[in-house]
Scaffold this motif. Structure first.
Motif, PDB file in Angstrom:
ATOM      1  N   GLN A  19       2.811  -0.271  19.162  1.00 21.85           N
ATOM      2  CA  GLN A  19       2.795   0.985  18.404  1.00 21.85           C
ATOM      3  C   GLN A  19       2.377   0.702  16.961  1.00 21.85           C
ATOM      4  OE1 GLN A  19       6.014   3.830  20.035  1.00 21.85           O
ATOM      5  NE2 GLN A  19       7.096   2.035  19.352  1.00 21.85           N
ATOM      6  N   ALA A  20       1.119   0.394  16.773  1.00 25.38           N
ATOM      7  CA  ALA A  20       0.658   0.146  15.400  1.00 25.38           C
ATOM      8  C   ALA A  20      -0.792   0.578  15.285  1.00 25.38           C
ATOM      9  CB  ALA A  20       0.774  -1.342  15.062  1.00 25.38           C
ATOM     10  N   SER A  21      -1.135   1.087  14.119  1.00 26.80           N
ATOM     11  CA  SER A  21      -2.546   1.368  13.838  1.00 26.80           C
ATOM     12  C   SER A  21      -3.092   0.199  13.022  1.00 26.80           C
ATOM     13  CB  SER A  21      -2.675   2.663  13.039  1.00 26.80           C
ATOM     14  OG  SER A  21      -2.252   2.438  11.710  1.00 26.80           O
ATOM     15  N   GLN A  77       5.423  -4.668  17.024  1.00 27.86           N
ATOM     16  CA  GLN A  77       5.871  -3.275  17.115  1.00 27.86           C
ATOM     17  C   GLN A  77       5.672  -2.694  18.512  1.00 27.86           C
ATOM     18  OE1 GLN A  77       4.641  -2.677  12.450  1.00 27.86           O
ATOM     19  NE2 GLN A  77       4.001  -1.077  13.854  1.00 27.86           N
ATOM     20  N   GLY A  95       4.407   5.866   4.534  1.00 24.95           N
ATOM     21  CA  GLY A  95       4.737   4.923   5.606  1.00 24.95           C
ATOM     22  C   GLY A  95       5.513   5.605   6.714  1.00 24.95           C
ATOM     23  N   ALA A  96       6.315   4.825   7.391  1.00 26.31           N
ATOM     24  CA  ALA A  96       6.985   5.346   8.588  1.00 26.31           C
ATOM     25  C   ALA A  96       8.068   6.368   8.263  1.00 26.31           C
ATOM     26  CB  ALA A  96       7.580   4.194   9.386  1.00 26.31           C
ATOM     27  N   GLU A 100      -0.208   8.861   7.680  1.00 27.80           N
ATOM     28  CA  GLU A 100       0.638   7.982   8.493  1.00 27.80           C
ATOM     29  C   GLU A 100       1.162   8.745   9.719  1.00 27.80           C
ATOM     30  OE1 GLU A 100       1.378   9.656   5.538  1.00 27.80           O
ATOM     31  OE2 GLU A 100       2.648   8.112   4.636  1.00 27.80           O
ATOM     32  N   HIS A 101       1.562   8.031  10.712  1.00 28.04           N
ATOM     33  CA  HIS A 101       2.006   8.531  12.024  1.00 28.04           C
ATOM     34  C   HIS A 101       0.839   9.143  12.809  1.00 28.04           C
ATOM     35  CE1 HIS A 101       6.230   7.588  12.138  1.00 28.04           C
ATOM     36  NE2 HIS A 101       6.308   7.933  10.858  1.00 28.04           N
ATOM     37  N   THR A 136      10.349   1.214  11.662  1.00 27.42           N
ATOM     38  CA  THR A 136       9.023   1.749  12.019  1.00 27.42           C
ATOM     39  C   THR A 136       8.913   2.013  13.523  1.00 27.42           C
ATOM     40  OG1 THR A 136       8.028   0.605  10.153  1.00 27.42           O
ATOM     41  CG2 THR A 136       6.523   1.288  11.895  1.00 27.42           C
ATOM     42  N   LYS A 149       0.836  -1.208   0.000  1.00 30.96           N
ATOM     43  CA  LYS A 149       0.000   0.000   0.000  1.00 30.96           C
ATOM     44  C   LYS A 149       0.869   1.256   0.000  1.00 30.96           C
ATOM     45  CE  LYS A 149       1.281   1.557   3.778  1.00 30.96           C
ATOM     46  NZ  LYS A 149       2.098   0.756   4.584  1.00 30.96           N
ATOM     47  N   TYR A 186       0.469   5.344   1.501  1.00 34.83           N
ATOM     48  CA  TYR A 186      -0.394   6.261   2.249  1.00 34.83           C
ATOM     49  C   TYR A 186      -0.610   7.507   1.408  1.00 34.83           C
ATOM     50  CZ  TYR A 186      -0.498   4.129   6.889  1.00 34.83           C
ATOM     51  OH  TYR A 186      -0.753   3.311   7.949  1.00 34.83           O
ATOM     52  N   VAL A 224       8.190   5.681  15.012  1.00 32.97           N
ATOM     53  CA  VAL A 224       6.946   5.947  15.742  1.00 32.97           C
ATOM     54  C   VAL A 224       7.280   6.444  17.155  1.00 32.97           C
ATOM     55  CG1 VAL A 224       4.846   4.888  16.694  1.00 32.97           C
ATOM     56  CG2 VAL A 224       5.545   4.358  14.363  1.00 32.97           C
ATOM     57  N   VAL A 252      -2.168   8.670  12.449  1.00 33.71           N
ATOM     58  CA  VAL A 252      -3.178   7.632  12.665  1.00 33.71           C
ATOM     59  C   VAL A 252      -2.926   6.853  13.962  1.00 33.71           C
ATOM     60  CG1 VAL A 252      -1.986   5.829  11.296  1.00 33.71           C
ATOM     61  CG2 VAL A 252      -4.484   5.802  11.453  1.00 33.71           C
ATOM     62  N   VAL A 253      -1.671   6.814  14.388  1.00 35.97           N
ATOM     63  CA  VAL A 253      -1.332   6.112  15.633  1.00 35.97           C
ATOM     64  C   VAL A 253      -1.986   6.821  16.840  1.00 35.97           C
ATOM     65  CG1 VAL A 253       0.613   5.414  17.124  1.00 35.97           C
ATOM     66  CG2 VAL A 253       0.840   5.262  14.633  1.00 35.97           C
ATOM     67  N   ASP A 280      -2.423  -0.296   7.962  1.00 34.91           N
ATOM     68  CA  ASP A 280      -1.690  -1.110   6.988  1.00 34.91           C
ATOM     69  C   ASP A 280      -2.343  -2.477   6.787  1.00 34.91           C
ATOM     70  OD1 ASP A 280       0.019   0.996   7.633  1.00 34.91           O
ATOM     71  OD2 ASP A 280       1.828  -0.208   7.376  1.00 34.91           O
TER      72      ASP A 280
HETATM   73  C1  MEV Z   1       3.666   2.601   9.053  1.00 36.98           C
HETATM   74  O1  MEV Z   1       3.446   1.969   7.788  1.00 36.98           O
HETATM   75  C2  MEV Z   1       2.558   3.584   9.336  1.00 36.98           C
HETATM   76  C3  MEV Z   1       2.628   4.251  10.702  1.00 36.98           C
HETATM   77  O2  MEV Z   1       1.530   5.158  10.768  1.00 36.98           O
HETATM   78  C4  MEV Z   1       2.552   3.248  11.829  1.00 36.98           C
HETATM   79  C5  MEV Z   1       1.172   2.587  11.917  1.00 36.98           C
HETATM   80  O3  MEV Z   1       0.172   3.159  11.450  1.00 36.98           O
HETATM   81  O4  MEV Z   1       1.104   1.496  12.504  1.00 36.98           O
HETATM   82  C6  MEV Z   1       3.905   5.063  10.854  1.00 36.98           C
END
Ligand code: MEV
Length: 328
Positions: A159-161, A156, A285-286, A15-16, A202, A9, A11, A206, A18-19, A164
């Motif tokens: 620490q993940a949303s 992680q 991404g990260a 990203e970030h 990542t 994928k 973004y 994060v 979203v955490v 992905d």
């Molecule tokens: C990593 O692909 C995307 C981040 O937002 C971490 C996450 O959503 O788990 C950095």
């Protein structure tokens, strides 16, 4: 033997942030990880991986606590990939109740590791789907996405949303905000990817944003502002205004840069794409290294990126309408 594939994928936005509960819009692209799984007579897990942008390698070990004796520890990306496979198999043991089952797992992937285009999520989604089917269980997409999310969350360190893994399981463009994940309409976007040949960590990236957010109020505000860009981006996506989507991607990149997750090569590729006339460009991404995503219906950006110092590969990516696929 069961074989599944799942897409990577990019973004478009979010990203970030979203955490921390802000919305994000990733969209699946036609680069896939394929995972084949065969049940063993013992409880071992044997993983063979090829084409993970690293030399092929094979590893055999008895279980999650046994370590990875055949891997050079300095190959941290490879070890990380193994962690995801381990976690995925644990989820399958859990959901099927077959605690002691062992597998031979073969991974082939078109998606560079740790480059921001969803390699780990694709491997995890395909591995869970294939291993469950190998045991006679077909998981619904929501259950598959949930199990894949739990895998990433554990690997992680919390620490993940869900972004992905949900995107890789369902395909298409999706919107994720906290626990709320759903497919959304998106126009056919002229996606170009630039890859610097590197990778970011990542977990570290994060954690870096988390620390910055705690230390500086403006960093917390920046995260919220990314959420505003995403909300605006969703409206523009629904209108199909590609030029405005690109403009918002430029804003999003600036905000990610302010949070310290860009890098010289990512910034150089972003500027090269903009100079070539792309509607917009941002890291995906990260960050820390890896890929940028740009929008350009002409060949200009791809050509410019292929001559950009620090860009190892530039290519066009098609949107993947289909998420996980059962190949065997
Ligand atoms: C990593 O692909 C995307 C981040 O937002 C971490 C996450 O959503 O788990 C950095």
């Amino acid at each position: 033997m069961a074989v599944s594939s799942a897409p990577g994928k990019v973004y478009l936005f979010g990203e970030h942030a979203v955490v921390y509960g802000e919305p994000a819009v990733p969209c699946a692209i036609e680069l896939r990880a394929r995972v084949g799984v065969e049940k063993r007579d013992d409880s071992k897990l044997r993983v063979h991986a090829e084409d993970l942008s690293l030399d092929g390698f094979t590893v055999e070990y008895g279980g999650p606590t046994d370590g990875h004796p055949d891997i050079d520890a300095s190959e941290s990306l490879v070890s990380a990939a193994m962690g995801y496979v381990d976690g995925a198999i644990e989820q399958v043991r859990d959901v099927t109740g077959e605690d002691d089952v062992g597998f031979d797992v073969t991974i082939e992937s078109d998606i560079p590791l740790g480059a921001g285009i969803g390699s780990s999520a694709a491997v995890v989604v395909a591995a869970i789907d294939a291993a469950a089917r190998e045991l006679g269980v077909t998981l619904e997409t929501d259950e598959l996405a949930e199990r894949a999310y739990r895998t990433e969350y554990e690997v992680q360190d919390g620490q993940a949303s869900r972004a992905d893994t949900f995107c890789s399981a369902t395909g298409g463009a999706v919107r994720v905000e906290g626990d709320d994940c759903r497919p959304i309409e998106a126009p056919d976007l002229p996606i170009v990817i630039g890859f610097d040949g590197g990778a970011g960590d990542t977990g570290e990236l994060v954690a870096g944003v988390r620390n910055l957010r705690e230390e500086y109020e403006f960093a917390a505000d920046t995260v919220e502002t990314i959420g505003d860009v995403v909300r605006q981006g969703e409206e523009v996506l629904a209108d199909g205004d590609v030029a405005e989507i690109g403009r918002l991607m430029n804003f999003n990149h600036g905000l990610l840069s302010a949070l310290g997750v860009s890098s010289r090569s990512l910034d150089t590729m972003v500027w090269s794409a903009r100079d070539a006339g792309a509607y917009g460009a941002k890291l995906t991404g990260a960050g820390g290294g890896g890929c940028i995503v740009a929008l350009d219906p002409t060949d200009e950006t791809e050509t410019a990126l292929s001559f950009t110092p620090g860009c190892e590969k530039a290519f066009r990516a098609e949107l993947a309408d289909e998420g996980v696929k059962q190949l065997e």
